[in-house]
Design an enzyme around this catalytic site. Sequence first.
Site, PDB file in Angstrom:
ATOM      1  N   HIS A 194      42.891  31.721  31.700  1.00 26.83           N
ATOM      2  CA  HIS A 194      42.675  32.820  32.654  1.00 26.83           C
ATOM      3  C   HIS A 194      43.779  33.844  32.436  1.00 26.83           C
ATOM      4  O   HIS A 194      44.966  33.558  32.609  1.00 26.83           O
ATOM      5  CB  HIS A 194      42.704  32.315  34.099  1.00 26.83           C
ATOM      6  CG  HIS A 194      42.463  33.401  35.103  1.00 26.83           C
ATOM      7  ND1 HIS A 194      41.208  33.723  35.570  1.00 26.83           N
ATOM      8  CD2 HIS A 194      43.326  34.253  35.728  1.00 26.83           C
ATOM      9  CE1 HIS A 194      41.302  34.716  36.434  1.00 26.83           C
ATOM     10  NE2 HIS A 194      42.582  35.051  36.550  1.00 26.83           N
ATOM     11  N   CYS A 195      43.393  35.052  32.084  1.00 26.70           N
ATOM     12  CA  CYS A 195      44.366  36.100  31.751  1.00 26.70           C
ATOM     13  C   CYS A 195      44.436  37.100  32.897  1.00 26.70           C
ATOM     14  O   CYS A 195      43.485  37.858  33.131  1.00 26.70           O
ATOM     15  CB  CYS A 195      43.968  36.803  30.452  1.00 26.70           C
ATOM     16  SG  CYS A 195      45.155  38.058  29.931  1.00 26.70           S
ATOM     17  N   PRO A 196      45.541  37.144  33.634  1.00 31.25           N
ATOM     18  CA  PRO A 196      45.649  38.135  34.719  1.00 31.25           C
ATOM     19  C   PRO A 196      45.773  39.563  34.200  1.00 31.25           C
ATOM     20  O   PRO A 196      45.453  40.509  34.924  1.00 31.25           O
ATOM     21  CB  PRO A 196      46.914  37.695  35.466  1.00 31.25           C
ATOM     22  CG  PRO A 196      47.713  36.947  34.460  1.00 31.25           C
ATOM     23  CD  PRO A 196      46.737  36.281  33.550  1.00 31.25           C
ATOM     24  N   GLY A 199      42.351  40.620  34.054  1.00 32.29           N
ATOM     25  CA  GLY A 199      41.646  40.399  35.316  1.00 32.29           C
ATOM     26  C   GLY A 199      40.393  39.579  35.192  1.00 32.29           C
ATOM     27  O   GLY A 199      39.438  39.794  35.951  1.00 32.29           O
ATOM     28  N   ASN A 200      40.387  38.604  34.280  1.00 34.80           N
ATOM     29  CA  ASN A 200      39.184  37.796  34.097  1.00 34.80           C
ATOM     30  C   ASN A 200      39.555  36.541  33.312  1.00 34.80           C
ATOM     31  O   ASN A 200      40.628  36.457  32.707  1.00 34.80           O
ATOM     32  CB  ASN A 200      38.108  38.585  33.354  1.00 34.80           C
ATOM     33  CG  ASN A 200      36.708  38.063  33.615  1.00 34.80           C
ATOM     34  OD1 ASN A 200      36.542  37.004  34.215  1.00 34.80           O
ATOM     35  ND2 ASN A 200      35.706  38.799  33.174  1.00 34.80           N
TER      36      ASN A 200
END
Length: 488
Positions: A194-196, A199-200
Amino acid sequence: MPPGGGGPMKDCEYSQISTHSSSPMESPHKKKKIAARRKWEVFPGRNKFFCNGRIMMARQTGVFYLTLILILVTSGLFFAFDCPYLAVKITPAIPVVGGILFFFVMGTLLRTSFSDPGVLPRATPDEAADLERQIDIANGTSSGGYRPPPRTKEVIINGQTVKLKYCFTCKIFRPPRASHCSLCDNCVERFDHHCPWVGNCVGKRNYRFFYMFILSLSFLTVFIFAFVITHVILRSQQTGFLNALKDSPASVLEAVVCFFSVWSIVGLSGFHTYLISSNQTTNEDIKGSWSNKRGKENYNPYSYGNIFTNCCVALCGPISPSLIDRRGYILPDTPQPAAPSNGMAAYGATQSQSDMCDQDQCIQSTKFVLQAAATPLLQSEPSLTSDELHLPGKPGLGTPCASLTLGQPTPPSSMPNLSAEAVLTDILPLKEEHMGHQFLTPEEAPSPPRMLAGSPLAHSRTMHVLGLASQDALHEDSVRGLVKLSSV
């Protein structure tokens, strides 16, 4: 009929039949149409949807906006303050190349952030119940013992045993390489991480766009940083270093931002290049699931054994369609996904149902015990028939007094006031049982109706009958209280 006469035939007219009824049942065109809802409106995961479900993002999007601002501000300053000078002094190709890189970076970023990463649909309640039933049968779980079902299944992929884990939230066995994202609350196929910053989640359907984003961003960052330094050097040769910094302060800001970000971006691009060449995910590499060497026991079953083939599969292979159909309409008879639950709730439903059954059995047993204690109380009292209770000129005593049937326990809600016939029916068995008992003395033996009126004997017999009836009603009230207590 005479001509021109005003007979009944002249007065008779045909009225036009109205096809529009004022009744709402007969006017379907006047009914308000209920707007059909789309699936993204009731999506169980923690996601945001925009543009009627076309855009799908994670709920935490603050870091994504920071990424967007950094790219836009840095690139905007570069095109506004550096590119005009560089296009004149060096070549006009610099702003062109920079513009191509910028639009490619923005396109891949938005494609990664706004797309479905490969979310797996959750099981419906019927599918979840059927799967749990299959698990119970395979595990040999009976009603006597309660234990959690096995949370894994084993499949063979290219000679390597791979475990499929059961997700208690989505109520499915996750396919190989899938994992549940705790931030988005979804199971994602070929989950990478999960890559902040975007944003997804990064999964099967958007991994190639994520890789192209960080790779192109690395080139853009190096490109801007290199030509900003070139701009400052060229100006410093003409007016000096300090005057060059004063003439273009934006170049200083661009150089600082690019210097501190280029290392992490380039390092991340190199790490994912290694993962693509070995056909691994970030999740698998962190856990150390597979080894790159083919001869070891835990070799990677997903690798094709060739770097070029692995890169082609990851970057040029077909993109699978979305499985959640977020813009589809919800049909009235479409079952909704099962409600999320933790691990204990998943396999503890059967145990809870059994506990409820044990509680019902306990209540029933308590009712039988209380009735068994109340039965001798009823049988020890004298029974009076309706004939003995009824006197001429007096109201019958059987009407207001309800009778309990000596058999199975009856809840208080199912005991209405009974009539005299019901009382007679319930008391007759007691009369046969106590046939040998005599409750009246010889002096109080029944007399003809004419002798009862106004005689002391009639008054004494009436008071005795009323006393017995009141005692019977008192004991019946006691039994009712016991039954009510047992029903609680």
